[in-house]
Scaffold this motif. Structure first.
Motif, PDB file in Angstrom:
ATOM      1  N   LEU A   1     -16.520 -86.649 100.265  1.00 16.11           N
ATOM      2  CA  LEU A   1     -15.599 -86.351 101.355  1.00 16.11           C
ATOM      3  C   LEU A   1     -14.191 -86.037 100.875  1.00 16.11           C
ATOM      4  N   LYS A   2     -13.736 -86.749  99.823  1.00 13.36           N
ATOM      5  CA  LYS A   2     -12.332 -86.661  99.438  1.00 13.36           C
ATOM      6  C   LYS A   2     -12.130 -85.813  98.198  1.00 13.36           C
ATOM      7  N   GLY A   3     -13.201 -85.639  97.427  1.00 16.36           N
ATOM      8  CA  GLY A   3     -13.071 -84.861  96.205  1.00 16.36           C
ATOM      9  C   GLY A   3     -12.479 -85.643  95.053  1.00 16.36           C
ATOM     10  N   SER A   4     -12.755 -86.936  94.988  1.00 16.33           N
ATOM     11  CA  SER A   4     -12.196 -87.749  93.903  1.00 16.33           C
ATOM     12  C   SER A   4     -12.808 -87.365  92.561  1.00 16.33           C
ATOM     13  N   GLY A   5     -12.065 -87.606  91.508  1.00 21.89           N
ATOM     14  CA  GLY A   5     -12.545 -87.326  90.155  1.00 21.89           C
ATOM     15  C   GLY A   5     -12.752 -88.623  89.394  1.00 21.89           C
ATOM     16  N   PHE A   6     -13.012 -88.499  88.083  1.00 21.69           N
ATOM     17  CA  PHE A   6     -13.285 -89.671  87.254  1.00 21.69           C
ATOM     18  C   PHE A   6     -12.164 -90.690  87.328  1.00 21.69           C
ATOM     19  N   HIS A   7     -10.918 -90.175  87.366  1.00 14.61           N
ATOM     20  CA  HIS A   7      -9.776 -91.068  87.337  1.00 14.61           C
ATOM     21  C   HIS A   7      -9.783 -92.001  88.544  1.00 14.61           C
ATOM     22  N   ASP A   8     -10.217 -91.464  89.711  1.00 11.20           N
ATOM     23  CA  ASP A   8     -10.177 -92.264  90.938  1.00 11.20           C
ATOM     24  C   ASP A   8     -11.306 -93.281  91.007  1.00 11.20           C
TER      25      ASP A   8
END
Lengths: 372, 305
Positions: free
Chosen positions: A338-345
């Protein structure tokens, strides 16, 4: 290495030969993903409303038509008295009784205020809460309209008012399916992985084939890897089917990277299979393994944030959810899709799942003995 | 050369309450066909499971093919064949797949050791694409034996291989064991059937985890003291009861169409006295003759002592 290859070959041969297992692997995720998201919907519709109108005026008519035009309510019946309306609640025919007092219009115009009585059936708490919420909003709105009619418009409005307009990020239409489908998919993968892995190993115990394996030079880690790898592959396969269904049936296109999802999935599968392995070391029959994994899956499922928000749970329950691998993957799925988070998140969740994988598998291997 | 050596091997279950194997010692020579004979629950399977490294002993030690059963369990697993009493191959794999699988996990192939299993395998080869679960009892046993043999073990453990198998298949099975023996494989076999004992080179009679006697079947039979009689009459059931209540009877039990009877005093001849006793009891057409004892008779005698 060669031994492992032969074990895998045998394992896949058995899986492909077991029609029942294949059906489960293929059909279960498809059927469940087609049905569950439609049912897991928190939007409350079709609230039955009984109206006791003692006034029968233009104003009361207007109010009623405004309520029913909202689409959330349907008329149970018009009643002559509150007692009649209450009987409808008792008979489960109405959820809310709204009583409009006599001289509603007259008193409203003359005294500038009026009261409306709502009686709500609170057996279904969600329906009661949401229903009164909707009604309250509609009444407020109605109230505002009336005031606008009466107040003479002047250049500068003498009544300052704040109107709130909200905007929904990441899921603008507040579509529950977008929210639920990724979560249900995680639940399915978890169930398939842990249960099938546990049942498969315990079946070898039950039939006695593990005896025959134990007198061969097959090493402990070969045997365990030979069990884990096939179900790891199956888990990833089922997940892929699920993503395809959510793309083409529900139109959910992950905002974030699918690669992130698969990296997380492959580690998550290790944790889930480790749990299955652990369960298998504590059970001697398939029945025991089944009830044990059901016990865990029930708790994992209800404390995962899939249906109810983790943040609204009491403090001690939130601590339990910290020990729930399912919760982390559901969070990651929603964040990435939904949010498009990446590895960092998602690094917090990733670290926890790695810990789970190490603990479950380590514990299982320690507890698994070739000799008794 | 000693292939298997047991020194005071013990196993207890239920926190020591049940003694399954009570400090047993014996040894089996290389190339010997050794039989563990005893009723159900005598401790045969527990001994086998300890020797095949599936069970840890509570006391004593065992050496299999020169390796300690506890310390060198890895070495033992590579060189013994074990056929459990319960059929435990993969029922959903075919005959050929099962054999192939067990060959490969031992790092060998069917072709490499085909000579060893050929005699047995040709009998089940027509069904090689059939799933193991769909085989008959006798064929399952043959397949299990093939799988236990495919890696050319030096010691073969067979736990009740003929239980639940028809009489013809049982006979065939023992013929196969004799042929395997000729190939120099040490075979330990357990069975509850006394008639199978005579085929073994040596047997150990065991009961409640203890060894009653170890010797060749002949020697065990020869060591039977006193004489044994077979007796029959019209009413066999009444006869058994009457014989058992006769004051000089040591033991009496049904044996085929006769009853076998042994007397308390080994030297004395009770025939005349007994016949008179039975006449008084109303038995007709009493037939009585001396017989050579069988292993079963010896076993019962040992139990009585």
């Amino acid at each position: 290495m060669r031994t492992l290859l032969f074990l895998l070959q045998k394992e896949f041969l058995q899986i492909f030969r077991d029609k029942n297992l294949l059906r489960q692997i293929l059909m279960a995720p498809i059927i469940q993903l087609m049905i569950l998201p439609w049912a897991a919907n928190y939007e409350v519709k079709n609230i039955s409303l009984a109206i006791v109108d003692h006034d029968h005026s233009t104003y009361s008519q207007k109010l009623e038509s405004k309520i029913f035009s909202s689409g959330y309510f349907k008329l149970a019946d018009y009643c002559a008295s509150f007692n009649d309306g209450y009987k409808l609640i008792e008979g489960d025919k109405a959820d809310i009784v709204m009583e409009i007092p006599a001289n509603f219009e007259k008193n409203l115009v003359r005294e500038n205020k009026q009261k409306i009585f709502l009686a709500v059936n609170a057996i279904n708490g969600v329906k009661a809460l949401v229903g009164t919420g909707y009604l309250g909003n509609i009444l407020n709105d109605y109230n505002g309209e009336l005031r606008l009619q009466w107040v003479q418009p002047s250049k500068i409005s003498p009544i300052p008012s704040i109107e709130i307009t909200s905007m929904n990020w990441f899921n603008p239409g507040l579509n529950y399916k977008i929210f639920m489908v990724p979560g249900i998919l995680v639940f399915l993968v978890t169930m398939l992985g842990s249960m099938m892995c546990a049942l498969n190993i315990v079946r070898e115990k039950e039939i006695g084939t593990i005896e025959q394996i134990n007198v061969t030079p097959i090493k402990k880690h070969h045997f365990i890897l030979g069990k884990l790898i096939p179900f790891w592959v199956i888990g990833i396969f089922v997940f892929t089917i699920g993503l395809t269904i959510s793309r083409f049936v529900y139109g959910i296109i992950p905002v974030g990277s699918i690669g992130v999802l698969y990296v997380f999935l492959s580690i998550y599968m290790l944790a889930v299979l480790g749990l299955g392995l652990l369960i298998s070391t504590y059970s001697d029959t398939q029945q025991q393994a089944m009830s044990l994994s059901f016990f865990f899956i029930m708790i994992f499922n209800l404390l995962s944030g899939l249906y109810t928000s983790v943040d609204s749970m009491p403090g001690w329950a939130q601590i339990i959810t910290d020990l729930n691998p399912l919760r982390y993957f559901i969070e990651v799925m929603r964040m990435v899709v939904l949010k498009g988070s990446g590895f960092h998140d998602i690094q917090h969740q990733l670290i926890f799942v790695i810990i789970f994988a190490i603990v479950f598998n380590g514990w299982a291997i320690l507890n698994y003995r070739k000799t008794t | 050369m000693v292939a298997v050596q047991l020194n005071n091997l013990s196993k207890k279950y239920d926190k020591g309450k049940i003694v399954a194997v009570d400090s047993i010692s014996f040894s089996v020579d290389k190339g010997e066909l050794f039989g563990l004979i005893g009723p159900d629950g005598a401790g045969k399977t527990s001994i086998f499971r300890m020797l095949t490294t599936l069970l840890l002993p509570d006391g004593g030690s065992a050496v299999v093919d020169g390796y300690d059963a506890v310390k060198d369990y890895k070495a033992i697993r590579g060189r013994v064949g074990y056929m459990p009493g319960k059929f435990s191959l993969y029922q959903d794999l075919t005959v050929e797949e099962n054999l192939n699988f067990f060959a490969t996990v031992f790092g060998t192939t069917i072709r490499e050791n085909y000579e060893l299993v050929k005699d047995i395998y040709v009998q089940i080869e027509p069904f090689k694409t059939r799933r193991a679960g769909k085989l008959s009892g006798g064929m399952k046993q043959k397949l299990a034996l093939c799988c236990a043999l495919i890696h050319k073990p030096s010691v073969l453990f067979l736990d009740e291989p003929t239980t639940g198998v028809d009489a013809v298949s049982r006979k065939e099975f023992w013929e196969m064991l004799k042929r395997l023996k000729q190939q120099g494989i040490t075979i330990l076999v357990s069975t509850p059937y006394m008639d199978e004992a005579t085929i073994c080179d040596r047997i150990a009679l065991i009961q409640s985890g203890k060894i009653l006697s170890i010797d060749t079947p002949d020697a065990i039979v020869r060591s039977y003291e006193g004489s044994l009689f077979a007796i029959k009459s019209e009413g066999m059931y009444k006869l058994l009861n009457d014989l058992r209540s006769y004051e000089n009877t040591l033991s009496c039990f049904a044996f085929g169409e006769y009853h076998h009877i042994a007397f308390r005093d080994k030297m004395k001849n009770y025939s005349e006295e007994l016949l008179k006793y039975l006449e008084n009891k109303g038995h007709k057409e009493v037939e009585m003759m001396p017989v050579i004892p069988t292993i079963e008779d010896c076993f019962i005698k040992l139990l009585k002592n």
